[in-house]
Design a protein around this motif. Structure first.
Motif, short mmCIF file in Angstrom:
data_model
loop_
_atom_site.label_atom_id
_atom_site.label_comp_id
_atom_site.label_asym_id
_atom_site.label_seq_id
_atom_site.Cartn_x
_atom_site.Cartn_y
_atom_site.Cartn_z
N UNK A 1 0.83 -1.21 0.00
CA UNK A 1 0.00 0.00 0.00
C UNK A 1 0.86 1.26 0.00
N UNK A 2 1.50 1.53 -1.12
CA UNK A 2 2.32 2.73 -1.28
C UNK A 2 1.92 3.41 -2.57
N UNK A 3 1.70 4.73 -2.51
CA UNK A 3 1.37 5.49 -3.71
C UNK A 3 2.61 6.25 -4.19
N UNK A 4 2.66 6.53 -5.47
CA UNK A 4 3.80 7.23 -6.06
C UNK A 4 3.61 8.73 -5.89
N UNK A 5 4.59 9.38 -5.27
CA UNK A 5 4.58 10.83 -5.10
C UNK A 5 5.35 11.49 -6.24
N UNK A 6 5.03 12.76 -6.51
CA UNK A 6 5.75 13.48 -7.55
C UNK A 6 7.05 14.08 -7.03
N UNK A 7 7.12 14.36 -5.74
CA UNK A 7 8.30 14.96 -5.11
C UNK A 7 8.61 14.23 -3.82
N UNK A 8 9.83 14.41 -3.34
CA UNK A 8 10.29 13.70 -2.16
C UNK A 8 9.76 14.31 -0.86
N UNK A 9 9.34 15.57 -0.87
CA UNK A 9 9.01 16.28 0.36
C UNK A 9 8.06 15.53 1.29
N UNK A 10 6.96 14.94 0.79
CA UNK A 10 6.05 14.24 1.71
C UNK A 10 6.67 13.01 2.38
N UNK A 11 7.81 12.55 1.86
CA UNK A 11 8.39 11.31 2.37
C UNK A 11 9.64 11.53 3.22
N UNK A 12 10.04 12.77 3.41
CA UNK A 12 11.28 13.03 4.15
C UNK A 12 11.21 12.55 5.59
N UNK A 13 10.01 12.46 6.14
CA UNK A 13 9.84 12.00 7.52
C UNK A 13 9.10 10.67 7.60
N UNK A 14 9.28 9.85 6.54
CA UNK A 14 8.58 8.56 6.49
C UNK A 14 9.29 7.46 7.27
N UNK A 15 10.40 7.80 7.90
CA UNK A 15 11.13 6.81 8.69
C UNK A 15 11.94 5.84 7.87
N UNK A 16 12.37 6.25 6.67
CA UNK A 16 13.15 5.36 5.81
C UNK A 16 14.59 5.24 6.32
N UNK A 17 15.17 4.07 6.11
CA UNK A 17 16.59 3.86 6.41
C UNK A 17 17.48 4.29 5.26
N UNK A 18 16.96 4.14 4.03
CA UNK A 18 17.80 4.43 2.87
C UNK A 18 16.91 4.76 1.67
N UNK A 19 17.39 5.66 0.82
CA UNK A 19 16.72 6.00 -0.43
C UNK A 19 17.48 5.33 -1.57
N UNK A 20 16.76 4.59 -2.40
CA UNK A 20 17.34 3.95 -3.58
C UNK A 20 17.03 4.87 -4.76
N UNK B 1 25.20 17.57 -11.99
CA UNK B 1 24.40 18.78 -11.96
C UNK B 1 22.90 18.48 -12.04
N UNK B 2 22.53 17.33 -12.62
CA UNK B 2 21.12 16.96 -12.70
C UNK B 2 20.57 16.47 -11.36
N UNK B 3 21.41 15.79 -10.59
CA UNK B 3 20.90 15.15 -9.36
C UNK B 3 21.16 15.95 -8.09
N UNK B 4 21.99 16.97 -8.15
CA UNK B 4 22.25 17.76 -6.94
C UNK B 4 20.96 18.27 -6.29
N UNK B 5 19.99 18.82 -7.06
CA UNK B 5 18.75 19.30 -6.41
C UNK B 5 17.94 18.18 -5.77
N UNK B 6 18.17 16.93 -6.18
CA UNK B 6 17.48 15.79 -5.58
C UNK B 6 18.21 15.28 -4.34
N UNK B 7 19.54 15.27 -4.41
CA UNK B 7 20.32 14.68 -3.33
C UNK B 7 20.42 15.57 -2.11
#
Length: 314
Positions: free
Chosen positions: A53-72, A80-86
């Motif tokens: 039961x997981x829905x796909x989000x468009x941005x990471x913000x709602x998941x920053x406090x989801x208690x994840x151990x690691x982001x894949x 330069x493309x991934x800096x704003x994501x990382x």
């Protein structure tokens, strides 16, 4: 270790494969992110078998406090493309395993960005590493491991031949299959044609062997078929030291490749040569390398790491 709680960031062919392997290994997916409008808001299980039961989000913000151990993380190839994501991920104290090719060894070509990511990760107690089959294993980590029993290493040569007919369509496009030679060369100049990561692999090998390099040089040439259409590329990256070539990474990626293979040759004492007939399957191996890195990353010190700094065993 017990299964980790992970976020799947990027749901292209590689990201979906990583997510499926993560579930196979007993990890729990607690969030998913992708910018594709056809995926946003839909259940992850529509794309990843058994995702729950997981829905796909468009941005990471709602998941920053989801208690994840690691982001894949599997989105793009360039720093330069991934800096704003990382940066937001690390700022939230999240550990990250990324398939971004330039992240495998950013210290040589992107030292400012590498220092920023390393400093932020250390400050937040987070860990970040860029891994994959190439860069991240076959043309850098593997030769470094094979050099371990050598009393002296004088030169390292790695040859990789890949049949892109058995790989995903985006890879076939990236190596120029079906283009004219003129369009191929234009794509190389624009940065849309060519494999990303060979210079990073050369720099990674040199760092592991403590070889100061005076230059890293790269060439990309088209391979043509009988009808004079591009069937792929021949890309070579060379590391020079003291006026001589000490690292050579030779990559051929073409449709209907003759005898796919991975070959490592170490000139030294003793000399070592190894060939993997058929070559290591790139997509399948990348999925596994990312997932197998989870416990190794979580057991490592905070900061920006490189693949050669992770323990070799899963």
């Amino acid at each position: 270790m017990a299964g980790a709680r992970v976020i799947a960031f990027g749901l292209g062919p590689i990201g979906v494969g990583i997510a499926e392997v993560a579930l196979e290994h007993g990890h729990q997916i607690v969030g998913a992110v992708d910018i594709d409008p056809a995926k946003v808001g839909r259940p992850l299980a529509a794309f990843v078998r058994g995702a729950g039961e997981v829905s796909v989000e468009r941005a990471i913000d709602p998941l920053l406090n989801a208690g994840a151990d690691v982001v894949l993380h599997s989105t793009q190839s360039r720093i330069d493309q991934v800096m704003p994501q990382l940066v937001p991920l690390l700022d939230a104290g999240l550990n990250v395993i990324s398939t971004c090719e330039e992240l495998a060894y950013p210290w040589y070509h992107h030292p400012k960005e590498a220092a920023l990511l390393d400093g932020l990760a250390r400050d937040r107690g987070a860990r970040l590493v860029g891994v994959g089959i190439n860069p991240g294993f076959v043309m850098d980590v593997l030769p470094v491991v094979l050099a371990a029993p050598c009393r002296r290493v004088e030169r390292i040569t790695v040859e990789r031949v890949v049949d892109v007919n058995v790989r995903r369509l985006p890879l076939q496009r990236k190596v120029g299959v079906g283009l004219t030679a003129e369009a191929f060369r234009r794509g190389v100049q624009e940065g849309t044609i060519g494999h990303v990561g060979l210079p990073q692999s050369v720099a990674m090998i040199a760092a592991a062997l403590r070889w100061p390099l005076e230059a890293i040089e790269e060439t990309i040439e088209p391979e043509m078929d009988a009808a004079r259409a591009v069937r792929g590329l021949h890309q070579v990256c060379r590391g020079r030291q003291g006026g001589r070539e000490v690292i050579t990474l030779d990559l051929t990626m073409v449709a209907d490749a003759d005898r796919p293979r991975d070959v490592v040759r170490i000139e030294g004492t003793p000399p070592i040569a190894m060939e993997i007939a058929g070559g290591i399957p790139g997509d399948l191996a990348t999925w596994a390398i990312v997932v197998n890195a989870i416990p190794r990353l979580l057991a490592s010190r905070p900061g920006l790491l490189i693949p050669t700094q992770l323990p070799a065993a899963t």
